[in-house]
Design a protein around this motif. Structure first.
Motif, PDB file in Angstrom:
ATOM      1  N   GLU A   1      24.655  -5.714  74.082  1.00  0.00           N
ATOM      2  CA  GLU A   1      24.715  -7.090  75.009  1.00  0.00           C
ATOM      3  C   GLU A   1      24.204  -7.879  74.218  1.00  0.00           C
ATOM      4  O   GLU A   1      24.186  -8.971  74.049  1.00  0.00           O
ATOM      5  CB  GLU A   1      24.516  -7.183  76.409  1.00  0.00           C
ATOM      6  CG  GLU A   1      25.316  -8.607  77.376  1.00  0.00           C
ATOM      7  CD  GLU A   1      25.381  -8.379  77.866  1.00  0.00           C
ATOM      8  OE1 GLU A   1      26.294  -9.852  78.642  1.00  0.00           O
ATOM      9  OE2 GLU A   1      25.423  -8.098  79.524  1.00  0.00           O
TER      10      GLU A   1
ATOM     11  N   SER B   1      24.770  -8.437  70.599  1.00  0.00           N
ATOM     12  CA  SER B   1      26.033  -7.829  70.093  1.00  0.00           C
ATOM     13  C   SER B   1      27.303  -7.274  69.658  1.00  0.00           C
ATOM     14  O   SER B   1      27.908  -6.936  68.614  1.00  0.00           O
ATOM     15  CB  SER B   1      26.539  -9.977  68.963  1.00  0.00           C
ATOM     16  OG  SER B   1      25.711 -10.394  69.935  1.00  0.00           O
TER      17      SER B   1
ATOM     18  N   HIS C   1      29.964  -4.744  70.192  1.00  0.00           N
ATOM     19  CA  HIS C   1      31.122  -4.500  70.802  1.00  0.00           C
ATOM     20  C   HIS C   1      32.588  -4.078  71.135  1.00  0.00           C
ATOM     21  O   HIS C   1      32.821  -3.469  71.749  1.00  0.00           O
ATOM     22  CB  HIS C   1      32.485  -5.457  69.421  1.00  0.00           C
ATOM     23  CG  HIS C   1      31.768  -6.577  69.295  1.00  0.00           C
ATOM     24  ND1 HIS C   1      31.502  -6.907  68.083  1.00  0.00           N
ATOM     25  CD2 HIS C   1      31.446  -8.233  69.697  1.00  0.00           C
ATOM     26  CE1 HIS C   1      30.408  -8.505  68.038  1.00  0.00           C
ATOM     27  NE2 HIS C   1      31.051  -8.365  69.081  1.00  0.00           N
TER      28      HIS C   1
ATOM     29  N   CYS D   1      31.775  -4.621  77.460  1.00  0.00           N
ATOM     30  CA  CYS D   1      32.525  -4.561  75.555  1.00  0.00           C
ATOM     31  C   CYS D   1      32.956  -2.974  76.481  1.00  0.00           C
ATOM     32  O   CYS D   1      32.720  -2.573  77.387  1.00  0.00           O
ATOM     33  CB  CYS D   1      31.409  -5.061  74.786  1.00  0.00           C
ATOM     34  SG  CYS D   1      30.520  -2.478  74.439  1.00  0.00           S
TER      35      CYS D   1
END
Length: 144
Positions: A103, A106, A108, A138
């Motif tokens: 997280e 970033s 995904h 995600c």
């Protein structure tokens, strides 16, 4: 709903299920032409900052000391991947460490393995994969 996938994080610990996971993550990164990072979690007193080896360092032969990361990077390089990284993340709560790193940086998509424990063994030992699925921000692919 829009699905964004810019980079993949593959959690590895050197186990047999993890070896399958590394192979799957490499193939996924190749097919989608995405950067791939391998992460291993270590319970250490070396602080709380992850150690990161970027693609340039790895291609130059500057490898981490952790066997699971070395094996994953060697396999990725052999497969022709060049947009790779290795991460050694300190933490005693494995699932939380994986999800927090993903997280904060970033990612995904998380790819990880599962030993496929059932019944009493799963109840007693728990499942890191299940915890990651429950905590993740995600999509998570669990490879068995």
């Amino acid at each position: 709903m829009t699905v964004t996938m810019d980079k993949i994080l593959c959690a590895t610990d050197g186990s047999a299920p993890s070896a399958k996971t590394v192979t799957f993550a490499i193939e996924l990164a190749q097919r989608l032409a995405l950067p791939l990072s391998f992460l291993t979690v270590v319970d250490t007193d070396d602080g709380d900052t992850p150690m990161i080896w970027d693609a340039e360092a790895l291609i130059a032969g500057k490898m981490p000391v952790d066997k699971p990361l070395i094996l994953a990077i060697e396999q990725a390089l052999k497969a022709g991947l060049r947009r790779i990284a290795a991460v050694r993340a300190p933490g005693s709560e494995i699932a939380k460490t994986i999800v927090d790193y993903a997280e904060k940086n970033s990612y995904h998509h998380i790819v990880m393995g599962s030993a496929g424990l059932t019944g009493a063994k799963r109840f007693l030992i728990g499942s890191v994969a299940a915890d990651v699925v429950n905590l993740a921000h995600c999509p998570v692919t669990v490879v068995r």
